[in-house]
Design an enzyme around this catalytic site. Structure first.
Site, PDB file in Angstrom:
ATOM      1  N   LYS A   1       1.348  -1.729  15.007  1.00  0.00           N
ATOM      2  CA  LYS A   1       2.560  -1.437  15.556  1.00  0.00           C
ATOM      3  C   LYS A   1       2.568  -3.348  16.206  1.00  0.00           C
ATOM      4  O   LYS A   1       4.338  -3.910  16.080  1.00  0.00           O
ATOM      5  CB  LYS A   1       3.038  -0.624  16.282  1.00  0.00           C
TER       6      LYS A   1
ATOM      7  N   TYR B   1      -9.097   5.074   7.926  1.00  0.00           N
ATOM      8  CA  TYR B   1      -9.347   4.994   9.406  1.00  0.00           C
ATOM      9  C   TYR B   1     -10.626   6.541   9.425  1.00  0.00           C
ATOM     10  O   TYR B   1     -10.195   7.387   8.383  1.00  0.00           O
ATOM     11  CB  TYR B   1      -7.788   5.856   9.812  1.00  0.00           C
TER      12      TYR B   1
ATOM     13  N   TYR C   1       4.202   5.410  10.747  1.00  0.00           N
ATOM     14  CA  TYR C   1       3.369   5.486   9.969  1.00  0.00           C
ATOM     15  C   TYR C   1       3.938   3.805   9.066  1.00  0.00           C
ATOM     16  O   TYR C   1       3.756   2.584   9.555  1.00  0.00           O
ATOM     17  CB  TYR C   1       2.086   5.121   9.537  1.00  0.00           C
TER      18      TYR C   1
ATOM     19  N   HIS D   1       1.233  -1.068   0.181  1.00  0.00           N
ATOM     20  CA  HIS D   1      -0.259   0.506  -0.086  1.00  0.00           C
ATOM     21  C   HIS D   1       0.222   0.972   0.045  1.00  0.00           C
ATOM     22  O   HIS D   1       0.998   1.602   0.412  1.00  0.00           O
ATOM     23  CB  HIS D   1      -0.966  -0.229   1.603  1.00  0.00           C
TER      24      HIS D   1
ATOM     25  N   PRO E   1      -4.418  -1.476  19.196  1.00  0.00           N
ATOM     26  CA  PRO E   1      -3.875  -1.802  17.889  1.00  0.00           C
ATOM     27  C   PRO E   1      -4.112  -0.387  16.595  1.00  0.00           C
ATOM     28  O   PRO E   1      -3.808  -0.893  14.932  1.00  0.00           O
ATOM     29  CB  PRO E   1      -5.370  -2.927  17.191  1.00  0.00           C
TER      30      PRO E   1
HETATM   31  C1  PHB Z   1      -5.269  -4.482  10.304  1.00  0.00           C
HETATM   32  O1  PHB Z   1      -5.420  -4.980   8.341  1.00  0.00           O
HETATM   33  O2  PHB Z   1      -5.751  -5.425  10.438  1.00  0.00           O
HETATM   34  C2  PHB Z   1      -5.849  -3.345  10.153  1.00  0.00           C
HETATM   35  C3  PHB Z   1      -4.575  -2.115  10.078  1.00  0.00           C
HETATM   36  C4  PHB Z   1      -3.872  -1.133  10.205  1.00  0.00           C
HETATM   37  C5  PHB Z   1      -4.185  -1.015  11.178  1.00  0.00           C
HETATM   38  C6  PHB Z   1      -4.968  -1.949  12.276  1.00  0.00           C
HETATM   39  C7  PHB Z   1      -4.910  -2.990  11.509  1.00  0.00           C
HETATM   40  O3  PHB Z   1      -4.378   0.368  11.820  1.00  0.00           O
END
Ligand code: PHB
Ligand code: APR
Length: 392
Positions: A296, A201, A385, A74, A292
């Site tokens: 990380k 997000y 990130y 990504h 989560p």
């Molecule tokens: C996930 O794909 O499980 C995932 C991705 C990004 C995040 C949290 C979980 O910030």
């Protein structure tokens, strides 16, 4: 007579498996003791986003073949607030660095296959019950396998047994830092192609929502929910309508499909210092956990395993314990950077209900707007990130 090995590793999660694999590449023998079955650890659904340096490590150490074929790179992500979606180009902000979507259980499967193919020892359904002589040069680990109490003697013990493990308890006089969040995540896996190519997000008055994925045919979605909630309270219909309420924007609607997994995760920030006691070293969730948001956890577990593998190699090469002695000091800067980022990313998008809630909301919007208008602010977010190479 007890069995002997150089490094006894407790736990076959990402931390224990990466450690065992890296030690093997340096000619160091280990035995992994894992309380669950192979099937259980390979199917357990966890987070699934890898930082650039995690991908680089897996590829360089020879366990990245399937990852390179199947994982989804990504180059950007989306923020959503006040009904608008904004794409953030990670590749422009952090040249050459991206994030990769690949489920934790896929990383675990690849590592287990590699260890077993190389003749490595992983004892599944072998639960550690106690440890002795950690302050001497011959630690002893006691575990139960098929109802029988067994023991293994090692030069060193790696406590990679996760947040609910037993190893952390062996560290004398620890300092513990902890923050529990007043909300949880309801996570689902659905058999439907992702509705957007990248992550979304979403900060919404009804609470946070995240659109992510596992494969081109599997979507992973999360909803902020009250900590007291049970999955039984969330019917499939209720989940889809709540996701749509938080994620849909004019001209874009979330696609649904059969839900094949549902679970609720509590949110906590936790650090246990020091991460060692005598010849026991903690790595991964046994020493620290992050909420989560930002994914990380697995990256940090693998980063600890790398530091520990290097310190153990130095010990076997030169006989010097110098690197091992500073294991905690070498890990903590990255641990605390990830703690800050995960806490910040969590507070930026979630709905709070305490006395400060309205104030908090204004701060969230201000911060998100600032990032959209300031390249330095956005770059600071992006480099955290995708994961920093060096943290001092
Ligand atoms: C996930 O794909 O499980 C995932 C991705 C990004 C995040 C949290 C979980 O910030
Ligand atoms: N004896 C043997 N094994 C144990 C014991 C025990 N007494 N207690 C726990 N274990 C095993 C668990 O069954 C689990 O498989 O230790 C393993 C720990 O693995 P993880 O929980 O995956 O922890 P870690 O390797 O540190 O990886 C951290 O996992 O929870 C996620 O978000 C987190 O992505 C992060 C990652």
């Amino acid at each position: 007579m007890s069995e002997r090995t150089q490094v006894a590793i407790i736990g076959a999660g990402p931390a224990g498996l990466v450690l065992s694999h890296l030690l093997h590449l340096q000619g160091i023998e280990s035995v992994i003791l894992e309380s669950r079955s192979r099937d259980y650890v390979e199917k357990r659904i966890r987070a699934g986003m890898l930082e650039q340096r995690t991908v680089d490590l897996l590829v360089a150490s020879g366990v990245g073949e399937r990852l390179k074929r199947e994982a989804m790179v990504h180059t950007g992500l989306n923020f959503q607030f006040q009904g608008e979606r904004h794409r953030i180009p990670l590749d422009e902000l952090t040249p050459g660095r991206n994030v990769t979507i690949y489920g934790q259980q896929e990383v675990v499967k690849d590592l287990i296959a590699a260890r077993l193919a190389a003749g490595g020892a992983i004892r599944f359904e072998a639960a550690v019950e106690g440890m002795e002589r950690l302050d001497g040069s011959r630690p002893l680990v006691r575990y139960r396998e098929n109802g029988t109490l067994k023991e293994i003697e090692a030069d060193h013990v790696a406590g990679c047994d996760g947040f609910h493990g037993v190893c952390r308890g062996a560290v004398a006089n620890p300092t513990v830092y902890e923050k529990v969040y007043p909300f949880a995540w309801l996570g689902i896996l659905a058999q439907v192609a992702p509705s957007c190519e990248e992550l979304i997000y979403a900060r919404h008055e009804r609470g946070f929502a995240l659109h992510t994925m596992r494969t081109p045919k599997l979507t992973r979605l999360y909803l902020q929910c009250p900590v007291e909630d049970r999955v039984e309270q969330w019917s499939d219909d209720r989940i889809w309508s709540e996701l749509r309420a938080r994620l849909d924007i004019p001209g874009w609607s979330l696609k649904d499909g059969p839900i094949i997994d549902k679970g609720i995760t509590e949110m906590r920030s936790f650090v246990h210092q020091p991460m060692q006691q005598g010849r026991l070293y903690l790595a991964g969730d046994s020493a620290h956990i992050v909420p989560p948001t930002g994914a990380k956890g697995m990256n940090l577990a693998i980063a600890d395993a790398r530091v520990l593998a290097e310190a153990l190699s130095a010990f076997y090469r030169s006989g010097s314990s110098e690197h091992l002695a500073r294991y905690t000091a070498d890990c903590l800067p990255r641990v605390w950077r990830a703690q800050h980022f995960s806490w910040w990313w969590t507070t930026l998008f979630h709905r709070f209900e305490d006395a400060d809630a309205r104030f908090q909301e204004q701060l969230q919007v201000s911060q998100l707007r600032y990032m959209l208008s300031s390249r330095p602010a956005l770059t600071s977010m992006a480099e955290n990130y995708v994961g920093l190479d060096r943290v001092v």
